[in-house]
Design a protein around this motif. Structure first.
Motif, short mmCIF file in Angstrom:
data_model
loop_
_atom_site.label_atom_id
_atom_site.label_comp_id
_atom_site.label_asym_id
_atom_site.label_seq_id
_atom_site.Cartn_x
_atom_site.Cartn_y
_atom_site.Cartn_z
N ASP A 532 0.81 -1.22 0.00
CA ASP A 532 0.00 0.00 0.00
C ASP A 532 0.84 1.27 0.00
N VAL A 533 1.96 1.28 0.70
CA VAL A 533 2.75 2.51 0.85
C VAL A 533 3.88 2.60 -0.17
N TYR A 534 4.61 1.50 -0.35
CA TYR A 534 5.83 1.55 -1.16
C TYR A 534 5.70 0.89 -2.53
N GLY A 535 4.53 0.43 -2.87
CA GLY A 535 4.30 -0.05 -4.23
C GLY A 535 5.05 -1.33 -4.60
N LYS A 536 5.14 -2.27 -3.68
CA LYS A 536 5.72 -3.61 -3.94
C LYS A 536 7.21 -3.57 -4.27
N PRO A 537 8.04 -2.94 -3.44
CA PRO A 537 9.47 -2.82 -3.80
C PRO A 537 10.19 -4.15 -3.87
N GLU A 538 9.76 -5.15 -3.08
CA GLU A 538 10.46 -6.44 -3.10
C GLU A 538 10.34 -7.14 -4.44
N SER A 539 9.30 -6.80 -5.21
CA SER A 539 9.17 -7.39 -6.54
C SER A 539 10.18 -6.79 -7.51
N ARG A 540 10.86 -5.71 -7.09
CA ARG A 540 11.87 -5.05 -7.93
C ARG A 540 13.28 -5.22 -7.38
N PHE A 541 13.45 -5.10 -6.05
CA PHE A 541 14.83 -5.14 -5.56
C PHE A 541 15.42 -6.54 -5.53
N CYS A 542 14.60 -7.58 -5.59
CA CYS A 542 15.14 -8.94 -5.63
C CYS A 542 15.67 -9.24 -7.02
N PRO A 543 16.95 -9.65 -7.16
CA PRO A 543 17.52 -9.92 -8.48
C PRO A 543 17.29 -11.34 -8.97
N ALA A 544 16.28 -12.02 -8.37
CA ALA A 544 16.01 -13.40 -8.77
C ALA A 544 14.53 -13.70 -8.94
N VAL A 546 12.15 -13.66 -6.73
CA VAL A 546 11.61 -14.46 -5.63
C VAL A 546 10.24 -13.96 -5.20
N TYR A 547 10.04 -12.64 -5.20
CA TYR A 547 8.82 -12.06 -4.63
C TYR A 547 7.91 -11.54 -5.73
N GLU A 548 6.65 -11.97 -5.68
CA GLU A 548 5.64 -11.45 -6.60
C GLU A 548 4.30 -11.35 -5.87
N TRP A 549 3.50 -10.42 -6.33
CA TRP A 549 2.19 -10.20 -5.73
C TRP A 549 1.11 -10.71 -6.68
N ASN A 566 8.79 -17.21 -4.03
CA ASN A 566 9.34 -18.31 -4.83
C ASN A 566 10.77 -18.59 -4.36
N ALA A 567 10.87 -19.23 -3.19
CA ALA A 567 12.18 -19.37 -2.55
C ALA A 567 13.15 -20.22 -3.36
N GLN A 568 12.63 -21.06 -4.24
CA GLN A 568 13.53 -21.91 -5.03
C GLN A 568 14.39 -21.10 -5.99
N CYS A 570 15.98 -18.35 -5.15
CA CYS A 570 16.84 -17.48 -4.34
C CYS A 570 18.32 -17.66 -4.66
N LEU A 571 19.02 -16.53 -4.82
CA LEU A 571 20.46 -16.51 -5.06
C LEU A 571 21.26 -16.29 -3.78
N HIS A 572 20.57 -16.21 -2.64
CA HIS A 572 21.21 -16.00 -1.34
C HIS A 572 21.95 -14.66 -1.29
N CYS A 573 21.41 -13.66 -1.97
CA CYS A 573 22.08 -12.36 -2.00
C CYS A 573 21.81 -11.55 -0.74
N LYS A 574 20.71 -11.82 -0.05
CA LYS A 574 20.29 -11.18 1.21
C LYS A 574 19.67 -9.79 1.03
N THR A 575 19.40 -9.37 -0.20
CA THR A 575 18.85 -8.03 -0.41
C THR A 575 17.52 -7.86 0.32
N CYS A 576 16.67 -8.88 0.29
CA CYS A 576 15.36 -8.77 0.93
C CYS A 576 15.50 -8.58 2.44
#
Length: 601
Positions: A532-544, A546-549, A566-568, A570-576
């Motif tokens: 609601d506030v940040y417009g789904k940033p995890e769907s953009r900052f993850c480079p793999a 993993v996150y979708e709405w 979608n944890a499978q 994951c590149l283990h980058c830790k950005t999230c």
């Protein structure tokens, strides 16, 4: 079939052995081994026994440059003194180097100290830096600038850090270090006094719903007088240590960058062996800290990457898409066209510097390498510092370890001399010289560049002040409603690629029927804040990806958007774990062996 202590992990079932050995995880025992004493499979949690344990002098979590350097130095000191310390490294990657990702240009300073005859021993430092170039990029042009003083690379080498750590692992094993790849350290163990007494590896064969599958294997407890945590940036166990021992009290918040990298093989006529290029500017807006690197290795290979500071403000920014924009710049596209993208990966990098280093020791343990944060950001290097901190921790602890062994004392140690020795070393000097350069960029690009030049050429760490980073990265995002939307071009499949094509080049793989290792603490918070506030940033900052709405169908007023993990992928980058606005996402380790399989990255 792998062994830790008196246990063998054969396939997916745990076998207990009657004889204790110290072979490494690569030792394969025959099917009719005389070591097998009894076999029992546990099908329910009620039947589970206590995890079996093994005792070491030192357990090291992570087979990266710092962990391997610490292990090698401990064994060197053991040989010199005629003592025999038992040293173990656990590594969550399927093999050493599988999860290692870096540019990388290596300053061999620490290697020269650790293994002076590394050339004779065949270290994979095959490409000395021949030329440095530094550019400021606009959308269509490139302006060559003088290479900053700290970015000159005479005497350094362009390397694959993954191949380098494999070589270091071989040196460690030859000295008697026990290395166990494919075993993820999932828990810190404490004694009755609250001191660290070791770690436990993760159970394997647990289904998504928490039930035990037919492949269930119990984890192990690895106890030690000293446990060294060398997990790399944003280590999952290190995060728990920060909280338990208040290790971050009195220091600046750590700040991070996300590094995205591809390895290409380009046409021979476009290759320039030993060339190192760094850029600022395009594709990033000036208010976003970051830059690119282009390193020409042997065999017509080029390491290409973009680092984006995770203190960026615009929630619509997509680091992966910014990387694709970089490849469309004439300077880069001309080099890549006609070539072949071999592999892809991503990893976060500590950027906080000296003022963000936490307390390094606590009862039973210490932090080494990038899990604490020793990257020299203006130099764009941290591996030499990581290696040296591992060596310093080993040297600081050695006499205490020998004394405890002679007294047959298994009590956890406190290595108070390690931070003191670190402050006397060239690592501290290296970081002190640049401590104010990265935080100065919070004033803006132009003021940051001006102040950075002042620090680099005149003050050189002698300023009587230390600049603050201010807020942590997760608190930097601005609401989507007040942010500029960013439109990215579609990939062409030649030089730029869709995200899933890139992820497929990372070799990442996880057992799908396991509990997700990426844990969203509160789905309601994700909806009310992230969506609601940040417009789904995890769907953009993850480079793999993993996150979708999932969005409700048009006209559906009862169904709420839902965050799917979608944890499978994951590149283990830790950005999230770093960038989530409310720290509502936790990275934990999956089953051992899961994750990317970086080959030569």
């Amino acid at each position: 079939m792998f062994r830790i202590g008196n246990y063998i992990n054969r396939g997916t079932t745990l076998f207990k052995c009657s004889t204790k050995t110290t072979s490494t995880a690569t030792t394969i025992l025959s099917n009719n081994s005389n070591f097998l004493k009894s076999i029992r499979f546990y099908s329910t949690r009620e039947e589970l026994p206590e995890r079996d344990s093994d005792q070491f002098d030192v357990v090291i979590v992570g087979a990266g440059p710092s962990g391997l350097s610490a292990a090698i130095r401990l064994k060197q000191l053991s040989q010199e003194s005629g003592k025999d310390l038992r040293v173990c490294i656990v590594e969550k990657g399927a093999e050493v180097g599988a999860h290692i990702l870096s540019g990388a240009v290596l300053d061999p300073k620490a290697l020269n100290e650790l293994i002076p005859d590394w050339k004779e021993k065949g270290a994979p430092l095959n490409t000395p830096v021949a030329t440095d170039k530094f550019y400021f990029l606009t959308e269509k042009s490139s302006i060559r600038l003088p290479t900053p003083r700290l970015m000159h690379n005479e005497g350094n080498y362009i390397i694959s850090l993954g191949n380098f750590t494999k070589w270091l692992a071989n040196q460690a094993e030859e000295l008697g270090v026990e290395i166990y790849p494919g075993f993820a350290a999932s828990e810190v163990l404490y004694d009755e006094k609250g001191a660290v007494r070791g770690i436990a590896t993760s159970d394997m064969g647990v289904a998504k719903d928490g039930s035990l599958t037919s492949n269930f294997t119990r984890g192990m407890e690895l106890n030690a007088k000293l446990t060294l945590f060398a997990e790399g940036a944003r280590g999952s166990l290190t995060k728990t240590l920060f909280k338990k021992f208040n290790l971050r009290d009195g220091v600046e918040p750590q700040t991070f960058g996300l590094g995205i990298k591809e390895l290409w093989q380009i046409k021979p006529e476009k290759h320039n062996l030993g060339l190192v290029i760094h850029t600022l500017g395009h594709p990033l807006e000036l208010e976003t800290y970051g830059g690119s690197f282009i390193y020409h290795l042997e065999d017509n290979k080029v390491a290409l990457g973009l680092v984006v500071g995770l203190d960026y403000k615009n929630p619509y920014l997509n680091p992966y898409q910014e990387f694709q924009k970089l490849k469309n710049h004439p300077l880069v596209r001309d080099m890549l066209e006609g070539g072949n993208c071999i592999s892809y990966g991503a990893r976060t990098i500590n950027e906080g510097g000296l003022q963000s280093i936490p307390k390094l020791v606590f009862p039973g343990g210490a932090l080494i390498g990038c899990t604490a944060g020793f990257v020299n950001v203006p130099k764009i290097k941290g591996n030499h510092n990581a290696m040296k901190t591992g060596m310093l921790a080993a040297e600081s602890a050695f006499e205490q370890l020998v004394e405890a062994q002679e007294k047959q004392d298994a009590e956890p140690l406190v290595v108070d001399s390690y931070p003191e020795n670190l402050k006397k070393s060239w690592v501290w000097e290296d970081l002190n010289e640049v401590k104010n350069i990265r935080p100065a960029f919070h004033w803006g690009f132009i003021p940051g560049m001006i102040y950075g030049a002042l620090e680099m050429y005149i003050l050189r760490g002698r300023a009587p002040w230390t600049l603050s980073h201010g807020k942590p990265d997760n608190e930097r995002l601005e609401p989507a409603a007040s942010s500029k939307k960013i439109t990215y071009p579609k990939p062409d499949g030649i030089v730029t690629f869709d995200l899933m094509t890139s992820v497929s080049r990372s070799g990442t793989n996880h057992e799908e029927n396991q509990p997700p290792h990426l844990k969203v603490r509160d789905s309601d918070v994700a909806k009310k804040v992230n969506y609601d506030v940040y417009g789904k940033p995890e769907s953009r900052f993850c480079p793999a990806g993993v996150y979708e709405w999932t969005e409700p169908e048009e006209g559906d007023t009862t169904t709420k958007p839902k965050l799917v993990v979608n944890a499978q992928n994951c590149l283990h980058c830790k950005t999230c774990d770093i960038k989530d606005p409310t720290q509502n996402i936790d990275y934990t380790v999956p089953e051992g062996g899961g994750g990317p399989a970086y080959n030569g990255m």
